[in-house]
Write an enzyme that holds these catalytic residues in place. Structure first.
Site, PDB file in Angstrom:
ATOM      1  CB  CYS A  74      53.254  92.340 -27.757  1.00  0.00           C
ATOM      2  SG  CYS A  74      52.975  91.139 -26.437  1.00  0.00           S
ATOM      3  CB  CYS A  77      48.381  91.637 -26.775  1.00  0.00           C
ATOM      4  SG  CYS A  77      49.567  92.995 -26.605  1.00  0.00           S
ATOM      5  CB  CYS A 122      53.547  94.080 -23.817  1.00  0.00           C
ATOM      6  SG  CYS A 122      52.170  94.672 -24.822  1.00  0.00           S
ATOM      7  CB  CYS A 125      49.187  91.678 -22.878  1.00  0.00           C
ATOM      8  SG  CYS A 125      50.818  91.210 -23.513  1.00  0.00           S
ATOM      9  CB  CYS A 145      68.552  93.246 -24.137  1.00  0.00           C
ATOM     10  SG  CYS A 145      69.408  91.731 -24.549  1.00  0.00           S
TER      11      CYS A 145
END
Length: 158
Positions: A74, A77, A122, A125, A145
């Site tokens: 991510c 984070c 995510c 976060c 995607c």
């Protein structure tokens, strides 16, 4: 109040063992920041995608053609999300994966744009990553995607 699953888990595993099993499968610890903190951490384009559920233009991400071994995390984070082993070319214009790493992502219903889709975020976060569809390759049949700007690539072990 304990759920039925909690009670069954306590009965089958015992208190401490069940708590450890819950922690091992619960996913990453949550990261909660204010919008102002996210704006300081992220570029405007990344903020628009991760915090406002935006979408980058198709075929715009350099990660679309990233073929090295490594992990995709991510961009907000640093939570490890996808292995390069699960990345494939879906032809859609966004980096695509057939499976996330463990419990690194969460999904939710997205009925924006007049259609029903499954949004992917995510698990740490809650940053918006993209969507998952059921038209992917075997063995999962899924296509995650994902916006390239929502990701950070780290070459190395996948």
């Amino acid at each position: 109040m304990p759920t039925r699953r909690d009670v069954l888990g306590l009965a089958l595993l015992g208190g401490a063992s069940f708590a450890l099993a819950q922690k091992a499968t619960a996913g990453p610890a949550r990261l909660v920041l204010s919008d102002a903190e996210w704006r300081r951490r992220l570029s405007p384009a990344r903020f628009a995608i991760l915090r406002e559920a935006g979408t980058e233009p198709p075929f715009a991400s350099p990660l679309l053609h990233e073929g090295r071994s490594g992990r995709f995390a991510c961009a907000g984070c640093g939570n490890a999300l996808f292995s390069s082993r699960t990345k494939y070319d879906s032809g859609t214009g966004w980096p695509s994966f057939c499976a996330p790493l463990g419990r690194s992502v969460r999904t939710s219903r997205d009925d924006s744009l007049g259609m029903i889709r499954t949004a992917v975020a995510c698990a740490r976060c809650e940053g918006h990553l993209g969507h998952v569809f059921d038209d992917g390759p075997k063995p999962t049949g899924l296509r995650y995607c994902i916006n390239g700007l929502a990701l950070a690539f780290a070459p190395g072990a996948a």
